[in-house]
Design an enzyme around this catalytic site. Structure first.
Site, mmCIF file in Angstrom:
data_model
loop_
_atom_site.group_PDB
_atom_site.id
_atom_site.type_symbol
_atom_site.label_atom_id
_atom_site.label_comp_id
_atom_site.label_asym_id
_atom_site.label_seq_id
_atom_site.Cartn_x
_atom_site.Cartn_y
_atom_site.Cartn_z
ATOM 1 N N GLN A 119 2.926 7.155 15.642
ATOM 2 C CA GLN A 119 2.252 8.444 15.823
ATOM 3 C C GLN A 119 1.938 9.037 14.449
ATOM 4 O OE1 GLN A 119 4.994 11.099 17.780
ATOM 5 N NE2 GLN A 119 6.578 10.802 16.241
ATOM 6 N N TYR A 172 0.843 -1.209 0.000
ATOM 7 C CA TYR A 172 0.000 0.000 0.000
ATOM 8 C C TYR A 172 0.873 1.251 0.000
ATOM 9 C CZ TYR A 172 -3.699 3.230 1.588
ATOM 10 O OH TYR A 172 -4.592 4.277 1.710
ATOM 11 N N ASP A 173 1.822 1.326 0.973
ATOM 12 C CA ASP A 173 2.611 2.555 1.141
ATOM 13 C C ASP A 173 3.445 2.851 -0.108
ATOM 14 O OD1 ASP A 173 1.646 1.950 3.633
ATOM 15 O OD2 ASP A 173 3.547 2.191 4.692
ATOM 16 N N ASN A 211 -6.156 9.619 8.413
ATOM 17 C CA ASN A 211 -7.265 8.756 8.857
ATOM 18 C C ASN A 211 -8.623 9.457 8.883
ATOM 19 O OD1 ASN A 211 -4.656 7.815 10.073
ATOM 20 N ND2 ASN A 211 -5.946 6.064 10.580
ATOM 21 N N PHE A 241 -14.125 -0.424 16.397
ATOM 22 C CA PHE A 241 -14.495 -0.138 17.787
ATOM 23 C C PHE A 241 -16.001 0.109 17.915
ATOM 24 C CE2 PHE A 241 -10.102 1.540 19.488
ATOM 25 C CZ PHE A 241 -9.559 0.277 19.257
ATOM 26 N N PRO A 292 2.507 2.415 12.410
ATOM 27 C CA PRO A 292 3.083 3.719 12.779
ATOM 28 C C PRO A 292 2.749 4.091 14.233
ATOM 29 C CG PRO A 292 2.073 3.837 10.612
ATOM 30 C CD PRO A 292 1.682 2.514 11.191
ATOM 31 N N ARG A 299 -10.708 -1.131 9.869
ATOM 32 C CA ARG A 299 -10.029 0.058 10.400
ATOM 33 C C ARG A 299 -10.572 0.366 11.797
ATOM 34 N NH1 ARG A 299 -10.083 3.821 5.083
ATOM 35 N NH2 ARG A 299 -11.864 2.520 4.581
ATOM 36 N N VAL A 300 -9.815 1.169 12.525
ATOM 37 C CA VAL A 300 -10.037 1.218 13.966
ATOM 38 C C VAL A 300 -11.381 1.834 14.355
ATOM 39 C CG1 VAL A 300 -8.762 3.407 14.343
ATOM 40 C CG2 VAL A 300 -8.882 1.692 16.151
#
Ligand code: NAD
Ligand code: UDP
Length: 326
Positions: free
Chosen positions: A274, A144-145, A173, A190, A272, A185-186
């Site tokens: 941060q 991806y990156d 994000n 959640f 990552p 994804r987060v």
């Protein structure tokens, strides 16, 4: 009024973008192979006379007469882009070549949906556009990156060599309604976990940070860059308010009133530590800054998933995503 192609138009960001462009009175051609996107996301748009939907894979050439191209086609969740990494890098690289070739042929302006992932696990904080990044070229996230980095290179080479009219936005994000409930994804994880009473899965100790932007803010920045007379980018678009992943979990629990427990899972490799955008450039040149705080955006997103889970439609979406992808 323009004729505008949105690749990846049935995905989370793409479907909202199609709607925004239709609302502005444009003719919109939405192209998607429905890997992570869904017809469900654009169902309401299909009745509109100036909307067309094409099933097509961006790794294949496409011939169309358009004035603008927004190139969003690419799975964005780590779970999805690592499902078939070779296909992911083909999507970014061959997709960019095909869409740049189209833009060159029909003299369309073309915008690339790039990403904060081009900064990798950043050693500069917050990240400015001039930072070249810290990316592992051979890890699990590299498909991806590095795919997105090559796509940026292609955009700038087509501009220098062929005078293609390009725009490059680096998206941080972003979350909101129409994310896939199984996206991975987060934020969606959640919320779906909290609403269904399942454990909330924090990867690692939850001290890693992200800066979360609500979808309407992001799209306003994206369209402003596309419409800007001469700013090419890359331009960071994101919300600089930075939170740890544990803080996010606690906010979701508080806002849903869930009894879910937080559990720790292994931290994926190259995650990552941060991430926070420096948005000085977008502020100065586009007059743009985000308006929706995390709490407000989470409330809207929770309402969407609550309705989706109660309606049973998420089961249809789930079965779609399990289909193998060539
Ligand atoms: P998404 O997975 O919901 O949407 C991606 C869309 O592209 C889906 O509809 C998918 O079916 C389609 N697609 C994938 N491969 C394709 C192919 N080969 N041919 C045609 N269509 C294909 O993800 P999203 O969050 O809406 O992301 C949209 C774009 O924005 C992506 O390019 C992503 O890299 C970029 N981006 C998103 C974020 C974010 O936080 N949402 C952050 C950085 C960059
Ligand atoms: N994450 C998490 N639990 C989850 C999903 C993600 O703790 O169920 C973490 C992940 O390890 C990362 C952050 O949340 O540190 C953001 O992950 P996401 O997949 O949303 O996007 P990324 O920014 O890593 O591409």
């Amino acid at each position: 009024m323009k004729r505008i192609l949105v690749t990846g138009g049935a995905g989370f960001l793409g479907s909202h973008l199609c709607e925004k462009l239709l609302d502005k009175g444009h003719d919109v051609v939405c192209m998607d192979n429905f890997f992570t996107g869904s017809k469900h996301n654009v169902e309401a748009l299909r009745a509109r006379g100036n909307f067309e939907l094409i099933r097509h894979d961006v790794t294949m050439p496409l011939f169309l007469e358009v004035d603008q191209i927004y190139n969003l086609a690419c799975p964005a969740s780590p779970v999805h882009y690592q499902y078939n990494p070779v296909k992911t890098i083909k999507t970014s690289v061959m997709g960019a070549i095909n869409m740049l070739g189209l833009a060159k042929r029909v003299k369309a302006r073309i915008l690339q949906a790039s990403t904060s992932e081009v900064y990798g696990d950043p050693e500069q904080h917050p990240q400015r556009e001039g930072y070249w990044g810290h990316v592992n070229p051979i890890g699990l996230r590299s498909c991806y990156d590095e795919g997105k980095r090559v796509a940026e290179t292609l955009f700038f080479d087509y501009q220098r060599q062929n005078k293609v009219d390009i725009r490059v936005i680096r998206i941080f994000n972003t979350y909101g309604p129409k994310m896939h409930p199984n996206d991975g994804r987060v934020v969606s994880n959640f919320i779906v976990q909290a609403l269904s009473g399942k454990d909330i899965t924090i990867y690692g100790d939850g001290s890693q940070t992200r800066s979360f932007c609500y979808v309407s803010d992001l799209l306003e920045g994206m369209v402003r860059l596309m419409e800007h007379p001469d700013l090419v980018g890359p331009v960071n678009i994101g919300n600089p308010n930075e939170f740890t992943i544990r803080e996010l979990a606690e906010q979701v629990i508080a806002l849903t009133g869930s009894k879910s427990k937080i559990v720790a899972k292994p931290l994926p490799s190259d995650d990552p530590k941060q991430r926070q955008p420096d948005i000085s450039l977008a502020k100065a040149k586009l007059g743009w800054e985000p308006k929706i705080a995390l709490r407000e955006g989470l409330i809207k997103t929770i309402a969407y998933f609550d309705q989706l889970l109660k309606s049973g439609e998420s089961a249809i979406l789930d079965s779609h995503l399990r289909q193998p992808q060539g």
